[in-house]
Design an enzyme around this catalytic site. Structure first.
Site, PDB file in Angstrom:
ATOM      1  N   CYS A 103      53.411  53.098  40.198  1.00  0.00           N
ATOM      2  CA  CYS A 103      53.635  51.770  40.204  1.00  0.00           C
ATOM      3  C   CYS A 103      55.079  51.659  39.813  1.00  0.00           C
ATOM      4  O   CYS A 103      56.050  50.641  40.001  1.00  0.00           O
ATOM      5  CB  CYS A 103      52.899  50.954  39.214  1.00  0.00           C
ATOM      6  N   TRP A 159      43.987  56.027  39.465  1.00  0.00           N
ATOM      7  CA  TRP A 159      43.914  57.280  39.878  1.00  0.00           C
ATOM      8  C   TRP A 159      45.224  58.155  39.986  1.00  0.00           C
ATOM      9  O   TRP A 159      45.397  59.376  40.213  1.00  0.00           O
ATOM     10  CB  TRP A 159      43.298  57.263  41.177  1.00  0.00           C
ATOM     11  N   TYR A 206      37.418  37.455  34.035  1.00  0.00           N
ATOM     12  CA  TYR A 206      36.540  37.881  33.067  1.00  0.00           C
ATOM     13  C   TYR A 206      36.751  37.436  31.704  1.00  0.00           C
ATOM     14  O   TYR A 206      35.634  37.140  31.095  1.00  0.00           O
ATOM     15  CB  TYR A 206      36.152  39.391  33.306  1.00  0.00           C
ATOM     16  N   GLU A 261      53.972  46.531  48.187  1.00  0.00           N
ATOM     17  CA  GLU A 261      53.586  47.588  47.541  1.00  0.00           C
ATOM     18  C   GLU A 261      53.092  48.481  48.237  1.00  0.00           C
ATOM     19  O   GLU A 261      51.740  48.336  48.429  1.00  0.00           O
ATOM     20  CB  GLU A 261      52.934  47.169  46.038  1.00  0.00           C
ATOM     21  N   LYS A 275      37.134  53.630  31.204  1.00  0.00           N
ATOM     22  CA  LYS A 275      36.701  53.800  32.380  1.00  0.00           C
ATOM     23  C   LYS A 275      37.818  54.580  33.403  1.00  0.00           C
ATOM     24  O   LYS A 275      38.561  53.904  33.749  1.00  0.00           O
ATOM     25  CB  LYS A 275      36.096  52.604  33.001  1.00  0.00           C
ATOM     26  N   GLU A 315      48.939  46.433  33.241  1.00  0.00           N
ATOM     27  CA  GLU A 315      50.056  46.902  33.769  1.00  0.00           C
ATOM     28  C   GLU A 315      49.655  47.165  35.273  1.00  0.00           C
ATOM     29  O   GLU A 315      48.744  47.840  35.646  1.00  0.00           O
ATOM     30  CB  GLU A 315      50.345  48.399  33.094  1.00  0.00           C
ATOM     31  N   CYS A 316      50.613  46.464  35.747  1.00  0.00           N
ATOM     32  CA  CYS A 316      50.056  46.265  37.595  1.00  0.00           C
ATOM     33  C   CYS A 316      51.320  46.785  38.447  1.00  0.00           C
ATOM     34  O   CYS A 316      51.824  47.727  37.852  1.00  0.00           O
ATOM     35  CB  CYS A 316      49.815  44.781  37.954  1.00  0.00           C
TER      36      CYS A 316
HETATM   37  P1  ADP Z   1      43.677  50.737  43.262  1.00  0.00           P
HETATM   38  O1  ADP Z   1      43.743  49.673  44.553  1.00  0.00           O
HETATM   39  O2  ADP Z   1      44.966  51.572  43.081  1.00  0.00           O
HETATM   40  O3  ADP Z   1      42.646  51.520  43.397  1.00  0.00           O
HETATM   41  P2  ADP Z   1      42.435  49.108  41.521  1.00  0.00           P
HETATM   42  O4  ADP Z   1      43.346  47.939  40.716  1.00  0.00           O
HETATM   43  O5  ADP Z   1      41.507  48.750  42.405  1.00  0.00           O
HETATM   44  O6  ADP Z   1      43.580  49.820  42.023  1.00  0.00           O
HETATM   45  O7  ADP Z   1      41.789  49.860  40.620  1.00  0.00           O
HETATM   46  C1  ADP Z   1      42.302  50.286  39.349  1.00  0.00           C
HETATM   47  C2  ADP Z   1      41.036  50.493  38.298  1.00  0.00           C
HETATM   48  O8  ADP Z   1      40.578  49.482  38.228  1.00  0.00           O
HETATM   49  C3  ADP Z   1      40.008  51.249  38.621  1.00  0.00           C
HETATM   50  O9  ADP Z   1      39.720  52.146  37.538  1.00  0.00           O
HETATM   51  C4  ADP Z   1      38.957  50.625  39.420  1.00  0.00           C
HETATM   52  O10 ADP Z   1      37.792  51.198  39.422  1.00  0.00           O
HETATM   53  C5  ADP Z   1      38.987  49.416  38.589  1.00  0.00           C
HETATM   54  N1  ADP Z   1      38.572  48.072  39.176  1.00  0.00           N
HETATM   55  C6  ADP Z   1      38.442  47.746  40.442  1.00  0.00           C
HETATM   56  N2  ADP Z   1      37.796  46.594  40.634  1.00  0.00           N
HETATM   57  C7  ADP Z   1      37.400  46.183  39.418  1.00  0.00           C
HETATM   58  C8  ADP Z   1      36.960  44.921  38.814  1.00  0.00           C
HETATM   59  N3  ADP Z   1      36.326  44.054  39.794  1.00  0.00           N
HETATM   60  N4  ADP Z   1      36.726  44.916  37.452  1.00  0.00           N
HETATM   61  C9  ADP Z   1      37.013  45.769  36.655  1.00  0.00           C
HETATM   62  N5  ADP Z   1      37.587  47.083  37.015  1.00  0.00           N
HETATM   63  C10 ADP Z   1      37.813  47.268  38.609  1.00  0.00           C
END
Ligand code: ADP
Length: 491
Positions: free
Chosen positions: A302, A167, A255, A384, A191, A267-268
């Site tokens: 990030c 986001w 997965y 972080e 998505k 990219e984390c």
């Molecule tokens: P944040 O904590 O910054 O919101 P996330 O890694 O949770 O970061 O979210 C990044 C993206 O990954 C979002 O689009 C979120 O909906 C998606 N997401 C969160 N959990 C999952 C999951 N288990 N599988 C696939 N996508 C996911």
């Protein structure tokens, strides 16, 4: 620089603009079969729109349509010059709609309109255009064979890609993925993050208007569980390109292993250091870069500078200069172009960021920039935080600075400030980070690869021509040139 409008004018656009509210599947706006998503303005809590959200059935349909489009070759096999023209037309449509897109971006993510207008929108357009222009300029290779053979090493689009987005830079991260994926000929399903789907939906409609065929670029709003997970587990998705937390990135790798070994690029997170050595050249300039690096986008970035590792000889002076510069960084309504910091994304995130602050912070989604001096073991020097907090760690010498900089599971970006070019280069080599900037803060630009070492990244890079490697497979074609009529040439 794009000329900015007034606060009043931005508010007027926000009131009158058209907000897409449906998923975009197979070239059509569809309601989506999941529970509806409420998109709220992080600055006010007001409802912007109730939008469609998808579930596994929608994912199955979108994946089917993406595969059909790919195997029919309506995009993948199109003449590269035609694909380029369509993507350039797409960029023109984004440019024509840039004001509205900037307002949507600011409204749903809480980012200052100043940044949306000056950075996010121009960079989004530039990214897609750069990749579009590369389409008919990339060559494959011929291998060094003997005269009886010809080997071709060609790159082919990987197939159906799913991009799972964060986001914090809704449009720019979208562009980082769709630019090279579409340029390479893939079909892509996006998505967006559940908080920020509207700008992606708007872009999908513009892409269709530009002539990108049905099924090639689809957008499925929804949460991680109902859309992200089924995409990442899907047998007919060939690749996931993800930007988000390290925790979710690890799940996506799992997965992939549980399903079809789809390619995964992650990219984390980051806990990025800026090292200021005692011989740093001009502390005023250093302070300017540190303020931008730490507080741009409210630190929800990030690659934000979140650790300032500074030699004790220059610490006091540098912190004074940083604090002085911060007076110009006003926090408040994101739609007011005078503000450089807006609202944090939502109340959960705000609570998390505030938990790192000892003093009482007023309620609400705004947190003014904060500089805190910590010891290297403090959680604020390690976690972080993803907020406007700069953790300052004082060091006695250069080796200590480099050791602390590397003492983290992350390795996304790092910055070095010194007047010695020898020291700068040597330190850049020592740092375990995907991007190291010298005497500035930055991420490189569209021409340079971006991604992380260690737990900041996996499997590939965004940006530059390196990004195309994410979305292509390498194929060897070996051609025997022996004349079959000339006897026994086999072997
Ligand atoms: P944040 O904590 O910054 O919101 P996330 O890694 O949770 O970061 O979210 C990044 C993206 O990954 C979002 O689009 C979120 O909906 C998606 N997401 C969160 N959990 C999952 C999951 N288990 N599988 C696939 N996508 C996911």
């Amino acid at each position: 620089m794009n000329e900015l409008l007034t606060h009043k004018e931005y508010k007027a656009i926000a009131k009158t603009m058209d907000i897409p509210k449906t998923a975009f599947i197979d070239g059509k706006n569809r309601p989506g079969k999941g529970k509806k998503l409420k998109t709220r303005n992080p600055a006010t809590g007001d409802l912007i729109a109730t939008i469609a959200s998808c579930n596994k059935q929608d994912v199955d349909l979108a994946v089917k349509k993406a595969n059909e489009a790919f195997y029919q070759g309506i995009w993948a096999k199109k003449d590269p010059q035609d694909r380029k023209e369509i993507l350039i037309k797409f960029c023109k449509l984004i440019t024509r709609n840039r004001r509205e897109l900037a307002v949507i971006e600011s409204l749903e993510s809480g980012k200052p309109i100043f940044d949306c207008e000056q950075i996010d929108l121009p960079e989004t357009i530039n990214t897609i255009k750069w990749h579009a222009e590369s389409i008919d300029k990339i060559y494959d290779q011929a291998g060094p064979t003997n005269e009886n053979a010809l080997s071709l090493i060609v790159r082919e689009p990987i197939g159906v890609v799913a991009a799972i987005l964060p986001w914090n830079f809704p449009l720019l991260m979208l562009a980082w993925k769709i630019g090279p994926a579409l340029a390479s000929g893939c079909s892509i399903i996006v998505k967006p993050a559940e908080q920020t789907s509207i700008s992606a939906l708007k872009l999908a409609n513009l892409a269709s208007e530009a002539g990108i065929p049905n099924g090639v670029f689809q957008v499925l709003p929804g949460d991680g569980k109902s859309v992200g997970e089924p995409l990442a587990l899907h047998e007919k998705v060939d690749m996931i390109s993800f930007t988000g937390s390290t925790e979710t990135g690890k799940k996506i790798l799992k997965y992939s292993a549980q399903s079809n070994l789809k390619k995964v690029v992650l990219e984390c997170g980051g806990k990025n250091p800026a090292i200021v050595f005692a011989d740093a050249e001009n502390l005023d300039t250093v302070a300017e870069h540190i303020v931008t690096g730490a507080f741009w986008n409210m630190g929800e970035n990030c690659s934000a500078i979140s650790r300032l590792i500074v030699n004790k000889k220059v610490k006091k002076q540098l912190l004074e200069k940083i604090r002085f510069r911060l007076r110009d960084w006003k926090t408040g309504d994101p739609l007011d172009p005078k503000n450089r910091l807006g609202a944090l994304i939502d109340s959960d995130h705000c609570k998390k960021v505030k938990s790192y602050i000892d003093k009482k912070i007023p309620d609400g989604p705004f947190i003014s920039p904060l500089i805190i001096e910590v010891l290297k073991k403090d959680k604020r020097a390690k976690d972080e935080i993803f907020g406007p907090i700069l953790s300052v760690i004082e060091v006695n010498n250069d080796d200590e600075a480099i050791a602390i900089a590397n003492e983290t599971p992350y390795g996304l970006t790092a910055s070095i400030f010194t007047s010695s070019s020898r020291k700068a280069i040597r330190t850049a080599r020592e740092l375990k980070a995907g991007t190291v900037t010298i005497n500035c803060y930055g991420e490189g630009d569209i021409t340079t690869p971006f991604g992380g070492y260690k737990q900041s990244g996996f499997g590939g890079r965004d940006n530059g021509l390196h990004a195309h490697e994410q979305y292509t497979e390498t194929k060897t074609i070996w051609i025997d040139l022996n004349d079959p009529l000339e006897g026994d040439n086999i072997g």
